[in-house]
Design an enzyme around this catalytic site. Sequence first.
Site, mmCIF file in Angstrom:
data_model
loop_
_atom_site.group_PDB
_atom_site.id
_atom_site.type_symbol
_atom_site.label_atom_id
_atom_site.label_comp_id
_atom_site.label_asym_id
_atom_site.label_seq_id
_atom_site.Cartn_x
_atom_site.Cartn_y
_atom_site.Cartn_z
ATOM 1 N N GLN A 1 0.814 -1.228 0.000
ATOM 2 C CA GLN A 1 0.000 0.000 0.000
ATOM 3 C C GLN A 1 0.841 1.267 0.000
ATOM 4 O OE1 GLN A 1 -2.600 -1.408 3.457
ATOM 5 N NE2 GLN A 1 -4.031 -0.204 2.242
ATOM 6 N N CYS B 1 -10.624 0.192 3.713
ATOM 7 C CA CYS B 1 -9.217 0.046 3.343
ATOM 8 C C CYS B 1 -8.666 1.420 2.979
ATOM 9 C CB CYS B 1 -9.093 -0.905 2.157
ATOM 10 S SG CYS B 1 -7.395 -1.192 1.644
ATOM 11 N N LEU B 2 -7.483 1.744 3.477
ATOM 12 C CA LEU B 2 -6.894 3.061 3.177
ATOM 13 C C LEU B 2 -6.641 3.239 1.683
ATOM 14 C CD1 LEU B 2 -4.385 3.419 6.167
ATOM 15 C CD2 LEU B 2 -6.459 4.766 5.779
ATOM 16 N N HIS C 1 -6.988 -9.190 6.884
ATOM 17 C CA HIS C 1 -7.118 -8.180 5.820
ATOM 18 C C HIS C 1 -5.727 -7.756 5.317
ATOM 19 C CE1 HIS C 1 -9.029 -4.295 4.173
ATOM 20 N NE2 HIS C 1 -7.724 -4.068 4.094
ATOM 21 N N GLU C 2 -4.812 -7.486 6.261
ATOM 22 C CA GLU C 2 -3.470 -7.043 5.849
ATOM 23 C C GLU C 2 -2.685 -8.167 5.202
ATOM 24 O OE1 GLU C 2 -3.093 -3.946 5.768
ATOM 25 O OE2 GLU C 2 -4.885 -3.638 6.989
ATOM 26 N N HIS D 1 -3.325 -8.288 1.621
ATOM 27 C CA HIS D 1 -2.600 -7.289 0.828
ATOM 28 C C HIS D 1 -1.251 -7.834 0.343
ATOM 29 C CE1 HIS D 1 -4.880 -3.563 0.857
ATOM 30 N NE2 HIS D 1 -5.110 -3.647 2.144
HETATM 31 NI NI NI Z 1 -6.546 -2.541 3.218
#
Ligand code: NI
Length: 161
Positions: free
Chosen positions: A48, A87-88, A129-130, A133
């Site tokens: 990210q 999510c950012l 969740h991470e 990614h």
């Molecule tokens: Ni996220």
Amino acid sequence: MDILRLGDETLRQKAEPVKPIGPEYRQIAAEMIKALHDGRGIGLAGPQVGLLKRIFVVHVEDDLPRVFINPSIIGTSQEEARYEEGCLSIPGMYAEVTRPVSVKVQAWNERGRPFTLEADGILGRVILHEYDHLEGVLFIDRLSEPKRNSLMRKYENRKKA
Ligand code: NI
């Protein structure tokens, strides 16, 4: 550190193991935690911020920030739950995602020390969740197709506005 948004191909790539976990990872982890706080998020993964390495940071309420490097998911509960995620990298969008209720993870911290953690609730969810990614997977991939399409329409409309 700038946070990449949906549409950036980096978010879709698989992150590489950190080898070795050198002293620079203390600084990288600190910068990621700062970016996480600036974005008012609870989790942030390397891809990210354009870093295709297997590292993520999480900071949930009533806990200290935690750093996970080269994490392995050792186990997850059979039981699953639905809970709203955001999510950012997809700002302003939220949807209920089904995931295991608890997770057991093994990882190294920013000082290269190994640890094992069993987590449920929001902490367990954000870890899953991470971890996604690091595999190039976003929470929208875990929605049904109609739900994903409707969320994407909303997101595109908001971007235009
Ligand atoms: Ni996220």
